[in-house]
Design a protein around this motif. Sequence first.
Motif, PDB file in Angstrom:
ATOM      1  N   GLU A  74      73.368  25.902  67.301  1.00 56.26           N
ATOM      2  CA  GLU A  74      72.450  26.929  66.781  1.00 56.26           C
ATOM      3  C   GLU A  74      71.076  26.825  67.447  1.00 56.26           C
ATOM      4  OE1 GLU A  74      72.387  26.569  62.533  1.00 56.26           O
ATOM      5  OE2 GLU A  74      74.164  27.848  62.284  1.00 56.26           O
ATOM      6  N   SER A  75      70.598  25.583  67.606  1.00 53.68           N
ATOM      7  CA  SER A  75      69.266  25.407  68.200  1.00 53.68           C
ATOM      8  C   SER A  75      69.269  25.803  69.669  1.00 53.68           C
ATOM      9  CB  SER A  75      68.762  23.965  68.014  1.00 53.68           C
ATOM     10  OG  SER A  75      69.565  23.064  68.740  1.00 53.68           O
ATOM     11  N   VAL A  76      70.378  25.535  70.372  1.00 56.77           N
ATOM     12  CA  VAL A  76      70.457  25.907  71.798  1.00 56.77           C
ATOM     13  C   VAL A  76      70.464  27.431  71.923  1.00 56.77           C
ATOM     14  CG1 VAL A  76      71.894  25.844  73.886  1.00 56.77           C
ATOM     15  CG2 VAL A  76      71.621  23.786  72.499  1.00 56.77           C
ATOM     16  N   HIS A  77      71.215  28.096  71.049  1.00 54.86           N
ATOM     17  CA  HIS A  77      71.309  29.546  71.081  1.00 54.86           C
ATOM     18  C   HIS A  77      69.933  30.181  70.821  1.00 54.86           C
ATOM     19  CE1 HIS A  77      72.563  33.587  69.694  1.00 54.86           C
ATOM     20  NE2 HIS A  77      73.364  33.436  70.716  1.00 54.86           N
ATOM     21  N   PRO A 117      44.855  14.316  86.217  1.00 56.87           N
ATOM     22  CA  PRO A 117      44.862  15.496  87.086  1.00 56.87           C
ATOM     23  C   PRO A 117      46.019  15.383  88.097  1.00 56.87           C
ATOM     24  CG  PRO A 117      42.653  14.584  86.892  1.00 56.87           C
ATOM     25  CD  PRO A 117      43.556  13.624  86.189  1.00 56.87           C
ATOM     26  N   ASN A 118      46.684  16.477  88.361  1.00 55.52           N
ATOM     27  CA  ASN A 118      47.881  16.537  89.219  1.00 55.52           C
ATOM     28  C   ASN A 118      49.111  15.864  88.610  1.00 55.52           C
ATOM     29  OD1 ASN A 118      46.772  17.976  91.410  1.00 55.52           O
ATOM     30  ND2 ASN A 118      45.696  16.098  92.021  1.00 55.52           N
ATOM     31  N   GLY A 119      48.978  15.431  87.362  1.00 54.65           N
ATOM     32  CA  GLY A 119      50.130  14.835  86.671  1.00 54.65           C
ATOM     33  C   GLY A 119      51.227  15.872  86.455  1.00 54.65           C
ATOM     34  N   LYS A 120      52.460  15.377  86.274  1.00 54.89           N
ATOM     35  CA  LYS A 120      53.590  16.317  86.179  1.00 54.89           C
ATOM     36  C   LYS A 120      54.371  16.165  84.876  1.00 54.89           C
ATOM     37  CE  LYS A 120      54.818  17.137  90.934  1.00 54.89           C
ATOM     38  NZ  LYS A 120      55.668  16.740  92.028  1.00 54.89           N
ATOM     39  N   VAL A 121      54.849  17.300  84.375  1.00 56.64           N
ATOM     40  CA  VAL A 121      55.782  17.302  83.241  1.00 56.64           C
ATOM     41  C   VAL A 121      57.154  17.679  83.779  1.00 56.64           C
ATOM     42  CG1 VAL A 121      56.385  18.352  81.041  1.00 56.64           C
ATOM     43  CG2 VAL A 121      54.006  18.177  81.687  1.00 56.64           C
ATOM     44  N   THR A 122      58.173  16.921  83.433  1.00 52.57           N
ATOM     45  CA  THR A 122      59.543  17.270  83.822  1.00 52.57           C
ATOM     46  C   THR A 122      60.377  17.427  82.558  1.00 52.57           C
ATOM     47  OG1 THR A 122      59.308  15.975  85.833  1.00 52.57           O
ATOM     48  CG2 THR A 122      61.562  16.551  85.181  1.00 52.57           C
ATOM     49  N   ILE A 123      60.922  18.621  82.388  1.00 53.70           N
ATOM     50  CA  ILE A 123      61.690  18.929  81.173  1.00 53.70           C
ATOM     51  C   ILE A 123      63.142  19.209  81.532  1.00 53.70           C
ATOM     52  CG2 ILE A 123      61.972  20.614  79.298  1.00 53.70           C
ATOM     53  CD1 ILE A 123      58.904  21.058  79.482  1.00 53.70           C
ATOM     54  N   LEU A 124      64.040  18.596  80.779  1.00 58.47           N
ATOM     55  CA  LEU A 124      65.472  18.851  80.933  1.00 58.47           C
ATOM     56  C   LEU A 124      65.928  19.440  79.603  1.00 58.47           C
ATOM     57  CD1 LEU A 124      68.032  18.186  82.699  1.00 58.47           C
ATOM     58  CD2 LEU A 124      68.036  15.939  81.647  1.00 58.47           C
ATOM     59  N   GLU A 125      66.561  20.605  79.656  1.00 57.20           N
ATOM     60  CA  GLU A 125      66.947  21.224  78.381  1.00 57.20           C
ATOM     61  C   GLU A 125      68.210  22.068  78.552  1.00 57.20           C
ATOM     62  OE1 GLU A 125      67.460  21.264  75.190  1.00 57.20           O
ATOM     63  OE2 GLU A 125      65.340  20.742  74.860  1.00 57.20           O
ATOM     64  N   PHE A 126      68.945  22.212  77.449  1.00 52.43           N
ATOM     65  CA  PHE A 126      70.136  23.064  77.460  1.00 52.43           C
ATOM     66  C   PHE A 126      69.757  24.533  77.542  1.00 52.43           C
ATOM     67  CE2 PHE A 126      72.203  19.487  75.101  1.00 52.43           C
ATOM     68  CZ  PHE A 126      73.188  19.250  76.034  1.00 52.43           C
ATOM     69  N   ARG A 127      70.618  25.296  78.219  1.00 56.61           N
ATOM     70  CA  ARG A 127      70.505  26.753  78.268  1.00 56.61           C
ATOM     71  C   ARG A 127      71.907  27.325  78.117  1.00 56.61           C
ATOM     72  NH1 ARG A 127      65.847  29.239  77.334  1.00 56.61           N
ATOM     73  NH2 ARG A 127      64.141  28.058  78.173  1.00 56.61           N
ATOM     74  N   LEU A 128      72.026  28.631  77.904  1.00 54.66           N
ATOM     75  CA  LEU A 128      73.353  29.245  77.879  1.00 54.66           C
ATOM     76  C   LEU A 128      73.658  29.782  79.272  1.00 54.66           C
ATOM     77  CD1 LEU A 128      73.296  31.130  74.466  1.00 54.66           C
ATOM     78  CD2 LEU A 128      74.333  28.935  75.003  1.00 54.66           C
ATOM     79  N   PRO A 129      74.916  29.626  79.735  1.00 54.39           N
ATOM     80  CA  PRO A 129      75.244  30.110  81.079  1.00 54.39           C
ATOM     81  C   PRO A 129      75.165  31.632  81.154  1.00 54.39           C
ATOM     82  CG  PRO A 129      77.212  29.364  79.936  1.00 54.39           C
ATOM     83  CD  PRO A 129      76.060  29.046  79.037  1.00 54.39           C
ATOM     84  N   LYS A 130      74.897  32.155  82.360  1.00 54.25           N
ATOM     85  CA  LYS A 130      74.753  33.613  82.524  1.00 54.25           C
ATOM     86  C   LYS A 130      76.116  34.274  82.769  1.00 54.25           C
ATOM     87  CE  LYS A 130      70.147  33.722  82.456  1.00 54.25           C
ATOM     88  NZ  LYS A 130      70.100  32.759  81.347  1.00 54.25           N
TER      89      LYS A 130
END
Length: 227
Positions: free
Chosen positions: A187-190, A139-152
């Motif tokens: 392709e996967s990032v897109h 309980p109260n545990g955290k998930v931290t995700i780092l991932e690629f995105r495309l710039p705006k």
Amino acid sequence: MSEKKKQVKRIFDSIAYRYDFLNHLLSFGTDYYWRRKAIKYSGMNENSILLDVACGTGDFAITAHNAGVKNIYGADLSYKMLKLFNSKAEWIKGCSVEMVAEFLPFKDSSFTNITVAFGVRNFYDIPKAFSSFRSVLKPNGKVTILEFRLPKNIFFKVLYKFYFTRILPLIGNLISRDKEAYIYLPESVHEFDEKINLKELLEQADFSKVDTKSLTFGIVQVVIATK
Ligand SMILES: C[S@@+](CC[C@H](N)C(=O)[O-])C[C@H]1O[C@@H](n2cnc3c(N)ncnc32)[C@H](O)[C@@H]1O
């Protein structure tokens, strides 16, 4: 085995020995900075019990270790990536067998934190993985995700797309000798950027306080959620 799982496993088994080198080369070393920032945002300390999912050759877990986290487990789909992690860090636990994010073989409420760097995009079933994360987190545990995105920003997006779809596959193929791997990456990032809203999926999996941060002109996103 699902088609995506098969493809992803084949790719990472095949590029494992070139993965670290290519990662640092193709990101101009910025990947170190992204991992350090995400670990800082995660708020972990020496009492944290961390499971690094999609740990690969271990650079995210090693960043957490360098920041003072002592109790670290790793989980990954590719045995070859895990083998390299084991050779880099003797303190890592749980890295002797392949594990998938979608079915984590740990008791409920085992970890205070889960981290995933550049892994969620490759999962074959993201909602299933998030529900499995929730079960093994305290309980109260955290998930931290780092991932690629495309710039705006349009100008930066055009430049980035040119680098990502033309230059990067060329260098990746030349060094790794795996053409598919460095075509799969852009392709996967897109596809991920177009279709996946991590905040929404985490909320649907019953996580609260989902916070997102953007790094380096929006090419990388950090998402932090609490059970
Ligand atoms: C791009 S690498 C990231 C490795 C590491 N986290 C890093 O920051 O360098 C992605 C990793 O995700 C793993 N992976 C892909 N799908 C997975 C799944 N369903 N469950 C567990 N690991 C998975 C791959 O085997 C690969 O090692």
